[in-house]
Scaffold this motif. Structure first.
Motif, PDB file in Angstrom:
ATOM      1  N   ASP A   1     -29.445  87.686  25.211  1.00  0.00           N
ATOM      2  CA  ASP A   1     -30.111  86.795  26.155  1.00  0.00           C
ATOM      3  C   ASP A   1     -31.403  87.444  26.655  1.00  0.00           C
ATOM      4  OD1 ASP A   1     -27.422  87.457  28.510  1.00  0.00           O
ATOM      5  OD2 ASP A   1     -29.089  88.729  27.925  1.00  0.00           O
TER       6      ASP A   1
ATOM      7  N   CYS B   1     -34.382  87.828  30.142  1.00  0.00           N
ATOM      8  CA  CYS B   1     -34.364  88.130  31.580  1.00  0.00           C
ATOM      9  C   CYS B   1     -34.218  86.883  32.446  1.00  0.00           C
ATOM     10  CB  CYS B   1     -35.620  88.908  31.968  1.00  0.00           C
ATOM     11  SG  CYS B   1     -35.675  90.565  31.229  1.00  0.00           S
TER      12      CYS B   1
ATOM     13  N   THR C   1     -32.170  84.283  31.524  1.00  0.00           N
ATOM     14  CA  THR C   1     -30.734  84.020  31.427  1.00  0.00           C
ATOM     15  C   THR C   1     -29.930  85.088  32.151  1.00  0.00           C
ATOM     16  OG1 THR C   1     -31.123  83.041  29.256  1.00  0.00           O
ATOM     17  CG2 THR C   1     -28.847  83.573  29.803  1.00  0.00           C
ATOM     18  N   ASN C   2     -30.333  86.345  32.007  1.00  0.00           N
ATOM     19  CA  ASN C   2     -29.607  87.466  32.613  1.00  0.00           C
ATOM     20  C   ASN C   2     -30.618  88.404  33.288  1.00  0.00           C
ATOM     21  OD1 ASN C   2     -27.927  89.518  33.340  1.00  0.00           O
ATOM     22  ND2 ASN C   2     -27.384  90.126  31.262  1.00  0.00           N
TER      23      ASN C   2
ATOM     24  N   ARG D   1     -30.405  90.628  35.396  1.00  0.00           N
ATOM     25  CA  ARG D   1     -29.978  92.019  35.610  1.00  0.00           C
ATOM     26  C   ARG D   1     -29.714  92.750  34.285  1.00  0.00           C
ATOM     27  NH1 ARG D   1     -27.431  89.460  40.118  1.00  0.00           N
ATOM     28  NH2 ARG D   1     -28.303  90.297  42.036  1.00  0.00           N
ATOM     29  N   GLY D   2     -30.108  92.135  33.175  1.00  0.00           N
ATOM     30  CA  GLY D   2     -29.903  92.744  31.857  1.00  0.00           C
ATOM     31  C   GLY D   2     -30.809  93.959  31.650  1.00  0.00           C
TER      32      GLY D   2
END
Length: 125
Positions: free
Chosen positions: A105, A107, A109-110, A112-113
Motif C-alpha cells: 500500500d 502512505c 492507504t497506510n 504509518r507505513g
C-alpha cells in the motif's frame, strides 16, 4: 627527438597495471588494464572489478608499467633496461549502498507505513 645532436627514437609500451582501490586493497601488477563499461553492462563483474566492504569516498590510483626500446640515427632497436612506471592522479570513487523495499500500500492507504511521514512521528510509541 634530437639528443646531443643525434636522432633518438623511443618506443614505450605499457606491459602491466596495478590498481590501488583506496581501501588498502589492490590488484596487480597484471596485464589487464581494465576500462569503462557501457551503462547497460554496469554491475557486470570484470577482471579488474573490486567490491568495497564499506561505503565512503576512496582515492583510486592506476599505476602503469612500461617497457621500452630506443634507436639512434635509425639504427637497430635496443632494449631500455628495467621498467618505467607512472601513476595516475588519484580519482575519487564514492561508494553507496541502497535498500529497496516493496509495499502493498501507499502512505495514503497506510500513513504509518514504513517510509511515510507519519511513521517517523509514531516510532517509539
Amino acid at each position: 627527438m634530437t639528443m646531443l645532436g643525434q636522432k633518438v627514437h623511443i618506443i614505450a609500451k605499457p606491459v602491466q597495471y596495478r590498481w590501488d582501490y583506496g581501501d588498502g586493497r589492490s590488484l596487480g601488477p597484471t596485464t589487464t588494464m581494465g576500462g569503462p563499461l557501457p551503462q547497460d553492462r554496469w554491475g557486470e563483474k570484470t577482471r579488474t572489478s573490486h567490491a568495497y566492504a564499506a561505503t565512503g569516498d576512496f582515492s583510486v590510483v592506476l599505476t602503469t608499467y612500461f617497457q621500452g626500446t630506443y634507436s639512434v640515427n635509425g639504427g637497430p632497436d635496443l632494449p631500455i633496461p628495467n621498467q618505467g612506471q607512472f601513476s595516475s592522479p588519484p580519482q575519487t570513487v564514492s561508494v553507496w549502498r541502497s535498500v529497496t523495499r516493496n509495499y502493498a500500500d501507499d502512505c495514503i492507504t497506510n500513513p504509518r507505513g514504513e517510509g511515510c511521514p507519519a511513521a517517523s512521528t509514531t516510532k517509539g510509541r
